[in-house]
Write a protein that holds these residues in place. Structure first.
Motif: not given
Lengths: 169, 278
Positions: A48-49, A82, B1, B4-5, B10
């Motif tokens: 995603e980055r 993303f 996950m 990550f957020f 993010f």
């Protein structure tokens, strides 16, 4: 990491050239969009980055070329890159059909949402905008995945192997 | 996950998205050029010029081959064209009007003698089907301003709607956001040309606000009227290709085939500063 950045920057420049200057194919004034499928594929292969960053830059330059609402493509492409990365990690297997599916969904949103907004702000009939803009845009955004998917997969493999070799040393 | 957020990346992503939304809202509500757009434009313009130079070089190179193989075809087309021109010569009135049109095109400066034109290369064109815009490689450093008028060999192209140091965006008259005061040369009927999504794809625009009594026929030449203060009068816009009466019978609309070939513009001429409407 440096070679990865240089490699994908070159891919970005080539596709940007094809999307804004050379435009190999047009329907009703709408040109091919390689950068959308490239963003999706990059999100799938590089997570995603990279996907979000590649999408952000692609969108910014497309915004400059298209001169519609500045920032709309940048935001859309960044989110697409993303989400592609997140989906590839959790929901989809890394395959051509996965990329095709994600590109199809992204292209549909990318084509329809700005068209509906445009129709609202410019008081143009929705049917006309969908027929002359959204439909050709969708039709010309999905097929480039045939080129972008193998290309980015190849680059990704080269970079992964190179890193493995370096780590082994 | 979940980590990550909560991560830095993010957060940066959310921050960027909020910024972009802010710029979009600013542009929708206030218009004009936002700082990031100007920055991107200033950086991208020289690269876009270089890209266009490569594109033109490649196109010209391949054209020499295709040109050679299509000589025979071209000869037939030329013979056909000569026949058409001979037919056209028979109509003296149209010839006279055509001469006037060409004279007007060649000397827009006569209409507005204070205007000077700057040649600019088209480096990018929108291909998203939502609007008709072009980016050129000249900007405020060369004297281009917002609302500067753009013309090409075929006639009026549009006006400058965004400008940076070394770049400018020209919105074509076929764009739905554009309207231009226009007059039909033969009958002096006045109206307003407006961009239309459906007509834009064929290089046409709409001539609206014509009264039911206005005399407009196919083939009529349409020029700018100078009303509205943005475009000087006497610039050729295009030719009437279709006329329709409105259902209530009070007005009529016409379709105009735009004179400038907007699909293959390479060089356009932009006024040094905006026309002040005098």
């Amino acid at each position: 990491m440096r070679s990865r950045i240089i490699g994908y920057t070159l891919v970005f420049i080539v596709f940007l050239f094809f999307d804004t200057t050379f435009i190999p194919f047009k329907i009703a004034g709408v040109g091919t969009c390689f950068l959308l499928s490239a963003t999706v594929c990059l999100g799938i292969f590089e997570k995603e980055r990279f996907g979000a960053l590649f999408g952000l830059f692609s969108g910014l330059f497309l915004d400059f070329a298209a001169a519609a609402v500045f920032g709309l493509n940048a935001l859309a492409f960044m989110v697409i890159g993303f989400i592609s990365g997140v989906f590839a990690q959790s929901r989809l297997s890394v395959s051509f059909f996965g990329a095709l599916l994600l590109t199809g969904v992204s292209a549909a949103l990318y084509a329809v949402l700005p068209a509906v907004m445009y129709s609202f702000f410019e008081s143009q009939p929705v049917t006309d905008v969908l027929l002359y803009s959204a439909l050709p845009k969708f039709a010309l955004s999905v097929p480039p995945v045939v080129i972008t998917f193998p290309l980015i997969r190849l680059l990704n493999r080269i970079f992964v192997r190179r890193e493995e070799r370096r780590n082994a040393w | 996950m979940r980590d990550f957020f909560r991560g830095k990346f993010f957060m940066v992503l959310l921050f960027t998205a909020a910024f972009l939304l802010g710029f979009m809202l600013n542009m929708i509500l206030d218009g004009g050029v936002t700082a990031p757009r100007d920055l991107i434009g200033t950086i991208a313009s020289p690269f876009a010029s270089f890209g266009t130079w490569i594109k033109n070089g490649v196109t010209d190179f391949f054209e020499t081959f295709t040109e050679y193989s299509s000589l025979k075809k071209e000869k037939e087309q030329l013979i056909k064209r000569v026949t058409e021109l001979e037919t056209e010569l028979a109509g003296t009135y149209n010839e006279k009007v055509e001469t006037e049109r060409l004279r007007a095109l060649a000397s827009v400066t006569e209409t507005a003698p204070e205007l000077k034109f700057i040649a600019a290369d088209v480096v990018l064109s929108s291909a998203d089907g939502l609007g008709s815009t072009f980016s050129v490689n000249k900007g405020t450093l060369d004297g281009i301003q917002l609302n500067s008028v753009a013309v090409a060999a075929g006639g009026l192209v549009g006006k400058v709607t965004a400008v940076g140091l070394n770049w400018a965006t020209v919105t074509a008259i076929t764009d739905p956001s554009m309207s231009v005061g226009a007059t039909v040369k033969r009958s002096e009927a006045t109206g307003v040309t407006e961009g239309d999504t459906a007509l834009r794809a064929n290089g046409c625009c709409k001539l609206s606000y014509l009264t039911a009594e206005a005399s407009v026929v196919r083939g009529d030449l349409v020029f700018t009227s100078g009303l509205g203060g943005v475009f000087p009068s006497g610039i050729y816009i295009g030719t009437v290709s279709q006329i329709e009466s409105e259902e209530n019978g009070l007005a009529q609309n016409a379709t105009i085939e735009v004179g400038a070939d907007l699909t293959s513009l390479r060089r356009i001429y932009i006024t040094d500063g905006a026309w002040n409407g005098e």
